[in-house]
Enzyme design. Structure first.
Site, PDB file in Angstrom:
ATOM      1  N   HIS A 137      22.012  51.001  69.540  1.00 53.19           N
ATOM      2  CA  HIS A 137      21.265  52.087  70.182  1.00 53.19           C
ATOM      3  C   HIS A 137      21.106  51.731  71.650  1.00 53.19           C
ATOM      4  CE1 HIS A 137      18.477  55.550  70.321  1.00 53.19           C
ATOM      5  NE2 HIS A 137      17.961  54.870  71.333  1.00 53.19           N
ATOM      6  N   CYS A 138      21.518  52.639  72.530  1.00 50.24           N
ATOM      7  CA  CYS A 138      21.470  52.388  73.971  1.00 50.24           C
ATOM      8  C   CYS A 138      20.345  53.201  74.599  1.00 50.24           C
ATOM      9  CB  CYS A 138      22.803  52.760  74.622  1.00 50.24           C
ATOM     10  SG  CYS A 138      22.800  52.524  76.420  1.00 50.24           S
ATOM     11  N   PRO A 139      19.302  52.549  75.117  1.00 52.26           N
ATOM     12  CA  PRO A 139      18.201  53.304  75.737  1.00 52.26           C
ATOM     13  C   PRO A 139      18.604  53.988  77.042  1.00 52.26           C
ATOM     14  CG  PRO A 139      17.897  50.951  76.067  1.00 52.26           C
ATOM     15  CD  PRO A 139      19.052  51.098  75.129  1.00 52.26           C
TER      16      PRO A 139
END
Length: 415
Positions: A137-139
């Site tokens: 998951h890439c913020p």
């Protein structure tokens, strides 16, 4: 300290995305509208505006497009057709316990979502759902990186890194000048001398000096001469010594000559807000380069091995999805080779449906799939899934073991 809840992590991811997108747009605005349109002309470098604009905006535009594609694209929701398939085969579909290891050809049950999921699918605690071929998951994009947007994520890193390097290298002299001007504002205005190149010769004014020097040496001489407004020499600038005429006035007449006009740019003529925004852009570009180079050094090798950040920790067996070559493994992410590799658009000819992936020992056609797969993919998928996931028929044989699609299905059978 207690771990953040999924809701708190989602909010933090939203804030991070807003900051990242704001910085992305700010850097593009400053380069185009402050550096190219204001600072370069004031410093006497109008001739570089167009080439710099073209070079930077090609990569910046592709980077911004990739950013939006990576952030807005569904990373790989488990398809409805898979759920229908699971219900239709019922108990005939073997389920394996979920383990932190390679599990090719094995369906597992997600403990959070409580449904059966295909190989290489993992649960995202922030998005609170399972994602096909999940990487992480890439913020920065506020989205998972999975099967359907991993290509966009790699292009985002590449194009943005190149755009940042271009911005830094093309504006480095002006950044150093602006830094010096900003640090010396309390000491009064500073000035900088630049030269603009023109075709033709200076016809009027007094010749204050004649000398045989290189054009670069002529610039230094002209800077030191109070009455020098420019200089001319016959021919083009090749870097070799030429007979140079230093002139006290400036006008230009056509001819096979080259002239340089002396331009004085004072820090007092540059708006302080523009100056500090330009310096902020330089800091952002430097930071982006520092962050993106390690990112590319991680994800490009992973794509070249056809693995993910989660899977690179598996050691129970060799990578069962390695196609044996860098280009072949990239094709599993980017699709069959084509111009679409360079653009953040869906693969024109994808090599996987996200539910079953080609194994290391899978015979592939020229397009990476068995010949004829694209002629009627809707008729083939469930047969492939049945063979891939060892679905048993009532007679104990693998479903799909006979019939016209048996060869196709056998190619996707996992051991």
């Amino acid at each position: 300290m207690a771990p953040l809840s999924p809701r708190a992590m989602w909010v933090a991811s939203q804030v991070t995305q807003i900051v990242a997108l704001s910085c992305f747009l700010f850097a593009g605005y400053v380069y185009n509208f402050i550096y190219l349109q204001k600072l370069l002309p004031q410093l006497g470098r109008e001739g570089m505006v167009v080439p710099y604009a073209i070079l930077f905006n090609i990569f910046y535009g592709l980077g911004l497009w990739s950013y939006l594609a990576a952030g807005l694209t569904d990373p790989g929701r488990v398809p409805v057709r898979w759920h229908s398939f699971v219900r239709s085969v019922g108990q005939e579909l073997p389920l394996a316990p979920t383990r932190f290891e390679w599990q090719p050809g094995k369906a597992t049950r997600c403990k959070k979502c409580d449904f059966v999921r295909p190989e290489r699918t993992h649960h995202c605690a922030i998005c609170e759902r399972c994602v096909l071929r999940m990487d992480h998951h890439c913020p920065w994009i506020n989205n998972c990186v999975g099967m359907r947007n991993y290509k966009y994520f790699i292009l985002l890193g590449f194009y943005t890194c190149v755009a940042s390097i271009i911005a830094l290298t093309t504006s480095l002299p002006e950044l150093m000048y602006s830094l010096d001007a900003a640090t010396n504002m309390d000491n009064g205005p500073t000035s900088s001398t630049a030269f603009t190149e023109h075709s033709g010769f200076i016809s009027s004014g007094e010749t204050v000096l004649e000398a045989t020097v290189t054009p670069e040496e002529a610039k230094s001489r002209c800077k030191d001469l109070d009455r020098c407004n420019g200089f001319s020499f016959e021919g083009e600038d090749t870097g070799a010594p030429v007979k140079v005429y230093f002139k006290s006035k400036w006008d230009l007449w056509p001819g096979p000559w080259t002239s340089f006009r002396k331009e004085e740019a004072s820090s007092s003529s540059i708006d302080s807000n523009d100056l500090f925004q330009f310096l902020a852009m330089g800091c952002l570009d430097a930071l982006a380069t520092v962050l993106l180079v390690p990112l590319l050094c991680t994800h490009v090798p992973n794509a070249a091995r056809n693995t993910t950040m989660i899977e690179e920790n598996y050691d129970n067996m060799p990578n069962p999805f390695d196609q044996g070559g860098i280009a072949q493994n990239f094709a599993q992410v980017f699709g069959s080779y084509g111009i679409d590799w360079l653009l953040p658009i869906p693969a024109m000819r994808p090599l996987t449906d996200g539910v079953s992936f080609a194994r290391s020992d899978t015979p592939l056609g020229m397009d990476g799939f068995p010949d004829g797969f694209y002629e009627d993919p809707s008729a083939d998928l469930e047969t492939v899934w049945r063979q891939r996931y060892h679905v048993k028929a009532h007679n104990g044989q693998y479903a799909g073991q006979s019939g016209p699609l048996s060869t196709l299905a056998t190619w996707f059978q996992g051991s």
